[in-house]
Design a protein around this motif. Structure first.
Motif, PDB file in Angstrom:
ATOM      1  N   UNK A  93      -7.781  -4.652  -7.644  1.00  0.00           N
ATOM      2  CA  UNK A  93      -8.254  -3.405  -8.256  1.00  0.00           C
ATOM      3  C   UNK A  93      -7.319  -2.259  -7.880  1.00  0.00           C
ATOM      4  N   UNK A  94      -7.659  -1.056  -8.306  1.00  0.00           N
ATOM      5  CA  UNK A  94      -6.787   0.113  -8.086  1.00  0.00           C
ATOM      6  C   UNK A  94      -6.558   0.357  -6.593  1.00  0.00           C
ATOM      7  N   UNK A  95      -7.582   0.089  -5.766  1.00  0.00           N
ATOM      8  CA  UNK A  95      -7.450   0.312  -4.313  1.00  0.00           C
ATOM      9  C   UNK A  95      -6.461  -0.685  -3.720  1.00  0.00           C
ATOM     10  N   UNK A  96      -6.503  -1.929  -4.172  1.00  0.00           N
ATOM     11  CA  UNK A  96      -5.556  -2.958  -3.691  1.00  0.00           C
ATOM     12  C   UNK A  96      -4.127  -2.525  -4.014  1.00  0.00           C
ATOM     13  N   UNK A  97      -3.917  -2.172  -5.278  1.00  0.00           N
ATOM     14  CA  UNK A  97      -2.576  -1.745  -5.701  1.00  0.00           C
ATOM     15  C   UNK A  97      -2.109  -0.525  -4.901  1.00  0.00           C
ATOM     16  N   UNK A  98      -2.972   0.473  -4.775  1.00  0.00           N
ATOM     17  CA  UNK A  98      -2.583   1.699  -4.070  1.00  0.00           C
ATOM     18  C   UNK A  98      -2.241   1.441  -2.610  1.00  0.00           C
ATOM     19  N   UNK A  99      -3.003   0.545  -1.982  1.00  0.00           N
ATOM     20  CA  UNK A  99      -2.745   0.203  -0.569  1.00  0.00           C
ATOM     21  C   UNK A  99      -1.361  -0.420  -0.407  1.00  0.00           C
ATOM     22  N   UNK A 100      -1.040  -1.378  -1.282  1.00  0.00           N
ATOM     23  CA  UNK A 100       0.242  -2.072  -1.177  1.00  0.00           C
ATOM     24  C   UNK A 100       1.401  -1.168  -1.598  1.00  0.00           C
ATOM     25  N   UNK A 101       1.207  -0.403  -2.651  1.00  0.00           N
ATOM     26  CA  UNK A 101       2.257   0.523  -3.107  1.00  0.00           C
ATOM     27  C   UNK A 101       2.589   1.520  -2.004  1.00  0.00           C
ATOM     28  N   UNK A 102       1.565   2.076  -1.371  1.00  0.00           N
ATOM     29  CA  UNK A 102       1.792   3.044  -0.276  1.00  0.00           C
ATOM     30  C   UNK A 102       2.526   2.380   0.880  1.00  0.00           C
ATOM     31  N   UNK A 103       2.122   1.143   1.215  1.00  0.00           N
ATOM     32  CA  UNK A 103       2.790   0.411   2.295  1.00  0.00           C
ATOM     33  C   UNK A 103       4.258   0.157   1.993  1.00  0.00           C
ATOM     34  N   UNK A 104       4.556  -0.278   0.788  1.00  0.00           N
ATOM     35  CA  UNK A 104       5.950  -0.541   0.375  1.00  0.00           C
ATOM     36  C   UNK A 104       6.785   0.736   0.422  1.00  0.00           C
ATOM     37  N   UNK A 105       6.227   1.825  -0.073  1.00  0.00           N
ATOM     38  CA  UNK A 105       6.958   3.101  -0.119  1.00  0.00           C
ATOM     39  C   UNK A 105       7.256   3.625   1.275  1.00  0.00           C
ATOM     40  N   UNK A 106       6.290   3.483   2.175  1.00  0.00           N
ATOM     41  CA  UNK A 106       6.480   3.996   3.542  1.00  0.00           C
ATOM     42  C   UNK A 106       7.604   3.257   4.277  1.00  0.00           C
ATOM     43  N   UNK A 122       5.420  11.486  -2.660  1.00  0.00           N
ATOM     44  CA  UNK A 122       5.759  11.617  -1.242  1.00  0.00           C
ATOM     45  C   UNK A 122       7.046  10.854  -0.916  1.00  0.00           C
ATOM     46  N   UNK A 123       7.154   9.626  -1.435  1.00  0.00           N
ATOM     47  CA  UNK A 123       8.347   8.799  -1.174  1.00  0.00           C
ATOM     48  C   UNK A 123       9.596   9.426  -1.798  1.00  0.00           C
ATOM     49  N   UNK A 144      14.722  12.598  -0.685  1.00  0.00           N
ATOM     50  CA  UNK A 144      15.532  13.716  -1.228  1.00  0.00           C
ATOM     51  C   UNK A 144      15.759  13.616  -2.740  1.00  0.00           C
ATOM     52  N   UNK A 145      14.845  12.915  -3.426  1.00  0.00           N
ATOM     53  CA  UNK A 145      14.939  12.808  -4.893  1.00  0.00           C
ATOM     54  C   UNK A 145      13.935  13.784  -5.524  1.00  0.00           C
ATOM     55  N   UNK A 146      14.183  15.072  -5.248  1.00  0.00           N
ATOM     56  CA  UNK A 146      13.212  16.105  -5.616  1.00  0.00           C
ATOM     57  C   UNK A 146      13.121  16.286  -7.130  1.00  0.00           C
ATOM     58  N   UNK A 152      -0.159  18.830  -4.978  1.00  0.00           N
ATOM     59  CA  UNK A 152       0.678  20.033  -4.987  1.00  0.00           C
ATOM     60  C   UNK A 152       1.342  20.242  -3.626  1.00  0.00           C
ATOM     61  N   UNK A 153       0.593  19.961  -2.565  1.00  0.00           N
ATOM     62  CA  UNK A 153       1.115  20.148  -1.200  1.00  0.00           C
ATOM     63  C   UNK A 153       2.310  19.220  -0.949  1.00  0.00           C
ATOM     64  N   UNK A 154       2.206  17.970  -1.418  1.00  0.00           N
ATOM     65  CA  UNK A 154       3.327  17.023  -1.274  1.00  0.00           C
ATOM     66  C   UNK A 154       4.576  17.582  -1.947  1.00  0.00           C
TER      67      UNK A 154
END
Length: 411
Positions: A238-251, A282-283, A288-290, A312-314
Motif C-alpha cells: 500500500x501507499x505506506x509500504x511504498x513511502x517507507x521504502x522510498x524514504x529509506x532508499x532516498x536517505x 528532501x533528497x 543540491x538539485x534545487x 514548504x519547509x523542506x
C-alpha cells in the motif's frame, strides 16, 4: 433516524428527534443508541452527551452501549479524564461496563501514555470476571511498545497466552514495531519469523512494519528483499509500504531506485501522495538539485496535491542551504500572504538561512515576529542564532539570547 445518521446528516437527525419528542412520541434504546453513535462519529461528542443527559427525563433507560460509544469518542479525542468520569457515572448508576467499555478506556489511557492506569483497568476486569479479549491485550501491548516498555509488553504477552487468547498478526506487528523503536532489530526480525513459523498469516501491514523498521535502522537491502518477497506472494504494497521504502532508499542516496518505485506505484494505479513527494523533495535539496526540487514542487501543485506546511519547509530549507535565500524569502512571503500558520520549524529554517548570509538583524527581527505571531521558539531556534552570533563576534547579543534560554528553561 438511522438513515440520516448513516448519511452523516446528524443535525437533521437531531431535529427529527426533537420533533418526535415534541409530538409526545417515544423513542426506544436502539433509536437513542443510533443517534448517539451518529453524533459521536460526526465529532459531536458534546451533543451526544446532551442527548444522554436528556434521556434521564424520559421513560428510556441509558444503557452500556450508549455510555461506551461516548466513552470511545472522548478517548479518541484524548479526553481520558472526561471518559473515566463518564465510566464512573455509569458504574454509580449500576449500568455495568462490558469488555468493550474496558477496551475503550484502556485504549484511551494507552494513547496518552498512562500505562499504569491502563493495566489497573485490566486487573479490574479480572476482579469483575470480565474476560479480556485479543483487542484488550493488543491495545496494552501496543501502548507499552510505543513507550519502549518491551519487558512489560512481554509480561502482558505471557499473561495473554496463559489466558488462552491467541496472538494474531496485529499482536506480532505491535511487538515488531516496539523492538524497532528500541533499536533491537534482531528481536523484531525474530518476532516476524516466529509469526510465520507459527502459521499466522502475515499481511501488508506486518510487512510494512518490517520494511519501515529496517529502513530506519540502515538495513535498506534487507527491506528491499522483503518488498520483493511481498510481490512473490502476490501481496500488493500500500501507499505506506511504498513511502517507507522510498524514504529509506532516498536517505541512503539511492535516488534512481526510489524513482523506479514511484514509477511502479504509478503503473500499479497507486498514485504518490504528499508524503512520497516530501521524501523526494528532501533528497533533491540535500543533493543540491534545487531546480529539480522546484520543478517537482510545481508538479505536485499542478496535480492538485495540497502541500503541507512541512513540504514548504523542506523547499525553503533547501533553497537557504543552497545559497538561494532570495527565492526562499519569496516562498516565505507567499505563505504569509496566503495566511498560512507558520510553525517553529519554518521560522527556524528561515532564521538559519538569514544567519548563513550574515543578516543577523533580520534574523533577530524574525525571532521577535515569531513570538508576536504566537509561535514559541524552541532550543534549536536559539542555538542556531547563538552559535551564529558567537562565530561573528556579536558576543553581547549571543549572551542576551543565552540568558533568555535559561529563563525559559530551554537549556
Amino acid at each position: 433516524m438511522k438513515g440520516l445518521c448513516l448519511n452523516g446528516k446528524v443535525k437533521e437527525a437531531l431535529y427529527f428527534h426533537d420533533d418526535v419528542i415534541a409530538k409526545e412520541f417515544q423513542l426506544n434504546q436502539v433509536s437513542y443508541g443510533t443517534l448517539i453513535d451518529g453524533l459521536c462519529k460526526a465529532g459531536e461528542t458534546r451533543a451526544a452527551m446532551q442527548v444522554l443527559r436528556n434521556i434521564d427525563g424520559l421513560l428510556v433507560q441509558p444503557n452500556v452501549v450508549m455510555y461506551s460509544t461516548i466513552i470511545y469518542s472522548l478517548c479518541k479525542d484524548k479526553l481520558v479524564i472526561d471518559a473515566f468520569d463518564l465510566y464512573s457515572e455509569m458504574v454509580a448508576m449500576r449500568i455495568f461496563p462490558n469488555v468493550v467499555t474496558y477496551n475503550t478506556l484502556i485504549y484511551g489511557f494507552c494513547i496518552v501514555g498512562q500505562m499504569k492506569q491502563a493495566i489497573d483497568l485490566l486487573n479490574e476486569m479480572l476482579l469483575k470476571n470480565i474476560s479480556p479479549n485479543v483487542v484488550t491485550f493488543n491495545t496494552l501491548v501496543d501502548g507499552l511498545c510505543k513507550e519502549g516498555e518491551m519487558k512489560k509488553a512481554r509480561k502482558v504477552l505471557a499473561f495473554m497466552i496463559k489466558q488462552g487468547v491467541e496472538l494474531n498478526v496485529v499482536t506480532y506487528s505491535f511487538l515488531m514495531d516496539g523492538y524497532f523503536l528500541v533499536k533491537e532489530v534482531n528481536k523484531a526480525t525474530f518476532v516476524f519469523n516466529t509469526m510465520v513459523r507459527r502459521g499466522v498469516t502475515s499481511n501488508v501491514h506486518s510487512y510494512t512494519v518490517m520494511i519501515n523498521g529496517l529502513c530506519k535502522n540502515k538495513m535498506v537491502d534487507e527491506a528491499v528483499n522483503l518488498f520483493k518477497e511481498m510481490h512473490l506472494k502476490n501481496m500488493a504494497p500500500d501507499i505506506v509500504t511504498y513511502n517507507s521504502l522510498i524514504d529509506g532508499l532516498l536517505k541512503y542516496g539511492r535516488i534512481s531506485d526510489a524513482w523506479d518505485l514511484v514509477n511502479e506505484m504509478h503503473n500499479r494505479g497507486q498514485p504518490a501522495d504528499v508524503i512520497t513527494y516530501n521524501s523526494l523533495l528532501d533528497a533533491l535539496c540535500k543533493n543540491h538539485q534545487v531546480d529539480m526540487a522546484i520543478t517537482l514542487f510545481t508538479k505536485i501543485k499542478d496535480q492538485g496535491i495540497q502541500p503541507y506546511i512541512y513540504t514548504y519547509t523542506i523547499l525553503v530549507d533547501g533553497l537557504c542551504k543552497n545559497g538561494r535565500l532570495k527565492d526562499a524569502q519569496e516562498v516565505y512571503q507567499i505563505l504569509l500572504i496566503k495566511g498560512y500558520h507558520l510553525d517553529v520549524r519554518m521560522y527556524t529554517v528561515m532564521i538559519n538561512g538569514l544567519c548563513k548570509e550574515s543578516l543577523f538583524d533580520k534574523a533577530l527581527s524574525l525571532l521577535s515576529k515569531m513570538k508576536d505571531n504566537g509561535c514559541t521558539p524552541n532550543p534549536v531556534t536559539f542555538e542556531i542564532l547563538i552559535r551564529a552570533l558567537f562565530e561573528n563576534d556579536m558576543n553581547d547579543k549571543a549572551v542576551e539570547l543565552l540568558r533568555k534560554m535559561i529563563v525559559r528553561d530551554l537549556l
